[in-house]
Design a protein around this motif. Structure first.
Motif, PDB file in Angstrom:
ATOM      1  N   LEU A 363      12.972 110.635 103.535  1.00  0.00           N
ATOM      2  CA  LEU A 363      11.889 110.055 104.720  1.00  0.00           C
ATOM      3  C   LEU A 363      12.915 109.764 105.822  1.00  0.00           C
ATOM      4  O   LEU A 363      12.438 109.889 107.080  1.00  0.00           O
ATOM      5  CB  LEU A 363      11.005 109.045 104.117  1.00  0.00           C
ATOM      6  N   LEU A 364      13.901 108.777 105.596  1.00  0.00           N
ATOM      7  CA  LEU A 364      14.663 108.412 106.688  1.00  0.00           C
ATOM      8  C   LEU A 364      15.422 109.576 107.762  1.00  0.00           C
ATOM      9  O   LEU A 364      15.487 109.185 108.907  1.00  0.00           O
ATOM     10  CB  LEU A 364      15.723 107.423 106.094  1.00  0.00           C
ATOM     11  N   ASP A 365      15.670 110.402 106.938  1.00  0.00           N
ATOM     12  CA  ASP A 365      16.316 111.713 107.748  1.00  0.00           C
ATOM     13  C   ASP A 365      15.242 112.266 109.037  1.00  0.00           C
ATOM     14  O   ASP A 365      15.742 112.920 109.834  1.00  0.00           O
ATOM     15  CB  ASP A 365      16.714 112.581 106.754  1.00  0.00           C
ATOM     16  N   ASN A 366      13.858 111.949 108.858  1.00  0.00           N
ATOM     17  CA  ASN A 366      12.840 112.308 109.574  1.00  0.00           C
ATOM     18  C   ASN A 366      12.837 111.254 110.738  1.00  0.00           C
ATOM     19  O   ASN A 366      12.168 111.614 111.664  1.00  0.00           O
ATOM     20  CB  ASN A 366      11.606 112.508 109.009  1.00  0.00           C
ATOM     21  N   ASN A 367      13.272 110.257 110.787  1.00  0.00           N
ATOM     22  CA  ASN A 367      12.964 109.051 111.737  1.00  0.00           C
ATOM     23  C   ASN A 367      13.562 109.277 112.800  1.00  0.00           C
ATOM     24  O   ASN A 367      14.713 110.000 113.024  1.00  0.00           O
ATOM     25  CB  ASN A 367      13.511 107.663 110.972  1.00  0.00           C
ATOM     26  N   PRO A 368      12.900 108.959 114.191  1.00  0.00           N
ATOM     27  CA  PRO A 368      13.644 109.500 115.387  1.00  0.00           C
ATOM     28  C   PRO A 368      14.727 108.543 115.751  1.00  0.00           C
ATOM     29  O   PRO A 368      15.241 108.985 116.876  1.00  0.00           O
ATOM     30  CB  PRO A 368      12.182 109.239 116.347  1.00  0.00           C
ATOM     31  N   ARG A 369      14.675 107.391 115.153  1.00  0.00           N
ATOM     32  CA  ARG A 369      15.925 106.779 115.407  1.00  0.00           C
ATOM     33  C   ARG A 369      16.642 106.230 114.040  1.00  0.00           C
ATOM     34  O   ARG A 369      15.959 105.891 113.053  1.00  0.00           O
ATOM     35  CB  ARG A 369      15.614 105.377 116.063  1.00  0.00           C
ATOM     36  N   ASP A 370      17.916 106.508 114.055  1.00  0.00           N
ATOM     37  CA  ASP A 370      18.704 106.176 112.611  1.00  0.00           C
ATOM     38  C   ASP A 370      18.465 104.415 112.505  1.00  0.00           C
ATOM     39  O   ASP A 370      18.501 103.882 113.510  1.00  0.00           O
ATOM     40  CB  ASP A 370      20.209 106.484 112.855  1.00  0.00           C
ATOM     41  N   ILE A 371      18.234 104.350 111.095  1.00  0.00           N
ATOM     42  CA  ILE A 371      18.089 102.860 110.874  1.00  0.00           C
ATOM     43  C   ILE A 371      18.986 102.457 109.523  1.00  0.00           C
ATOM     44  O   ILE A 371      19.011 103.483 108.611  1.00  0.00           O
ATOM     45  CB  ILE A 371      16.508 102.460 110.355  1.00  0.00           C
ATOM     46  N   SER A 372      19.818 101.582 109.847  1.00  0.00           N
ATOM     47  CA  SER A 372      20.898 101.095 108.987  1.00  0.00           C
ATOM     48  C   SER A 372      20.152 100.330 107.577  1.00  0.00           C
ATOM     49  O   SER A 372      19.014  99.470 107.962  1.00  0.00           O
ATOM     50  CB  SER A 372      22.147 100.318 109.386  1.00  0.00           C
ATOM     51  N   ARG A 373      20.976 100.084 106.534  1.00  0.00           N
ATOM     52  CA  ARG A 373      20.403  99.111 105.569  1.00  0.00           C
ATOM     53  C   ARG A 373      20.403  97.760 106.022  1.00  0.00           C
ATOM     54  O   ARG A 373      19.287  96.939 105.650  1.00  0.00           O
ATOM     55  CB  ARG A 373      21.402  98.891 104.462  1.00  0.00           C
ATOM     56  N   GLU A 374      21.140  97.400 107.040  1.00  0.00           N
ATOM     57  CA  GLU A 374      21.350  96.003 107.574  1.00  0.00           C
ATOM     58  C   GLU A 374      19.950  95.800 108.520  1.00  0.00           C
ATOM     59  O   GLU A 374      19.398  94.657 108.648  1.00  0.00           O
ATOM     60  CB  GLU A 374      22.492  95.547 108.302  1.00  0.00           C
ATOM     61  N   GLU A 375      19.814  96.886 109.161  1.00  0.00           N
ATOM     62  CA  GLU A 375      18.444  96.918 110.119  1.00  0.00           C
ATOM     63  C   GLU A 375      17.263  96.626 109.345  1.00  0.00           C
ATOM     64  O   GLU A 375      16.351  96.089 109.570  1.00  0.00           O
ATOM     65  CB  GLU A 375      18.533  98.063 111.079  1.00  0.00           C
ATOM     66  N   ILE A 376      17.016  97.409 108.234  1.00  0.00           N
ATOM     67  CA  ILE A 376      15.919  97.251 107.168  1.00  0.00           C
ATOM     68  C   ILE A 376      16.074  95.930 106.830  1.00  0.00           C
ATOM     69  O   ILE A 376      14.928  95.274 106.819  1.00  0.00           O
ATOM     70  CB  ILE A 376      16.151  98.415 106.052  1.00  0.00           C
ATOM     71  N   LEU A 377      17.045  95.256 106.343  1.00  0.00           N
ATOM     72  CA  LEU A 377      16.984  93.948 105.712  1.00  0.00           C
ATOM     73  C   LEU A 377      16.531  92.965 106.722  1.00  0.00           C
ATOM     74  O   LEU A 377      15.759  92.116 106.458  1.00  0.00           O
ATOM     75  CB  LEU A 377      18.303  93.560 105.181  1.00  0.00           C
TER      76      LEU A 377
END
Length: 384
Positions: A363-377
């Motif tokens: 799913l995350l590879d579909n996201n229009p912007r990369d999101i890191s583990r730290e950003e999810i936290l």
């Protein structure tokens, strides 16, 4: 001689395949068509897969012959729940499996239709197109307006050992017929109406803003968001408003059309650990997460973000803070719970949840912007 390399396709020329049930019956009062279709197809050993509430009203489908009911579908179904359904299927030997309920019932029905007698285990079919065949008919009858599972080829099951969702995708799990009767959703309480409606919207929004977005799907995605914007608050205010219920049922179906060829992105990935680890209902988890991921992605897809807000009847905004404020207020006004702490999620579990969410690459590879583990936290912390 000069060799010309054909250009890579883009936009409208990008290849895409869409799948949907062979027959879709839509509209108030269509539920008895289920029985009529079963008679026409000469199906007389029927297994209905339902939750406890819908198990008590199987009669509205007017099914013929010997009807066996598995009425123990749980929210966020897990491996033991699937195993119990498979054991009943082995006894009943159905020639038609009917999913009757929300996404959980319909997902279980897909697996119950393909696994018995196949010599394949669930773990052997996890992934894309690993199911070998299906020998029974499959019907889907949704009773919520959220998942769009009646139109799709995916089933999700939670593994209690890892607390991760196992995803199976197969064309063999596409229903022969979907019967979508908005009258079956009239009994949904306001909170469930709100959460499932936002889930339908999230399917459309995430597909619309995905890296895999396609014009063929965009029209369903944006119209699905419009339908939610037009009808969700109405259905929450007056659950007996059949037109509003029909609008949400159509939005859910359009969201299902989006899932096959495009699928969801960060919103669903970030929402999943709330369900698998803390048993938060899928729609409620999506509603809570939706404003955060919409705002996070806004810089990457500003025009589409503005179109989404407009479709919901909100003022278009460019800055992430304004996008978040508008989307958060929209969900809160629907009555959705917007704080993780109010859903009994312990704060000390947020880092593990962030690691789990970040690992859902499908799913995350579909996201229009990369999101890191730290950003999810950080997103979980902000939602707490």
């Amino acid at each position: 001689m000069t060799m010309h390399t054909p250009p890579s396709p883009a936009g409208l020329a990008l290849p895409i395949a869409i799948q949907r049930p062979r027959l879709i019956e839509f509209g108030a009062g269509t539920a008895p068509i289920a029985g009529r279709w079963a008679r026409e197809q000469q199906r007389h050993r029927i297994l209905v897969v339902a939750d406890a509430f819908n198990a008590g009203r199987v009669g509205v489908l007017d099914l013929p012959g010997a009807v066996t009911v598995f009425g123990e579908v749980r929210p966020e179904p897990d491996l033991p729940n699937l195993q119990a359904a498979l054991e009943l299927a082995a006894e009943a030997q159905p020639d038609l499996v009917v999913g009757f309920g929300g996404g959980s019932a319909m997902d279980l029905a897909k697996l119950v239709a393909v696994l018995p007698g196949s010599s394949q285990t669930l773990h052997e079919v996890v992934g894309a197109e690993k199911v070998k065949a299906r020998s029974v008919a499959l019907m889907q009858v949704p009773t919520t307006s959220g998942t769009g599972s009646e139109a799709g080829t995916r089933a999700l099951i939670t593994d209690p050992a890892t607390r991760n969702k196992l995803a199976v995708q197969s064309l063999h799990m596409l229903a022969d017929i979907a019967v979508i009767d908005p009258a079956l959703t009239l009994t949904l309480p306001p909170a469930v109406t709100a959460a499932t409606g936002v889930d339908a919207m999230a399917h459309c929004v995430e597909a619309f803003t995905s890296r895999k977005a396609h014009p063929l799907i965009d029209m369903y995605a944006l119209e699905g968001v419009r339908l939610v914007g037009r009808h969700l608050a109405r259905a929450i205010r007056d659950g007996s408003d059949i037109e509003a219920r029909a609008g949400l049922a159509l939005a859910s179906l359009y969201g299902g059309f989006c899932l096959g060829p495009v699928n969801t992105a960060a919103g669903h990935a970030v929402a999943y650990p709330l369900g698998t680890r803390h048993h938060v209902a899928h729609g409620a988890a999506n509603a809570l997460i939706f404003p955060h991921t919409l705002a996070f992605n806004a810089p990457a897809v500003p025009e589409k973000t503005a179109a989404i807000l407009g479709a919901l009847g909100l003022t278009a905004a460019a800055h992430s803070d304004a996008v978040f404020a508008a989307a958060h207020r929209y969900c809160a006004d629907l009555g959705c719970e917007m704080r993780l702490s109010a859903l009994d999620v312990p704060r000390e579990d947020l880092p593990a949840m962030a690691s789990e969410a970040h690992a859902i690459r499908r799913l995350l590879d579909n996201n229009p912007r990369d999101i890191s583990r730290e950003e999810i936290l950080a997103l979980y912390e902000e939602a707490y």
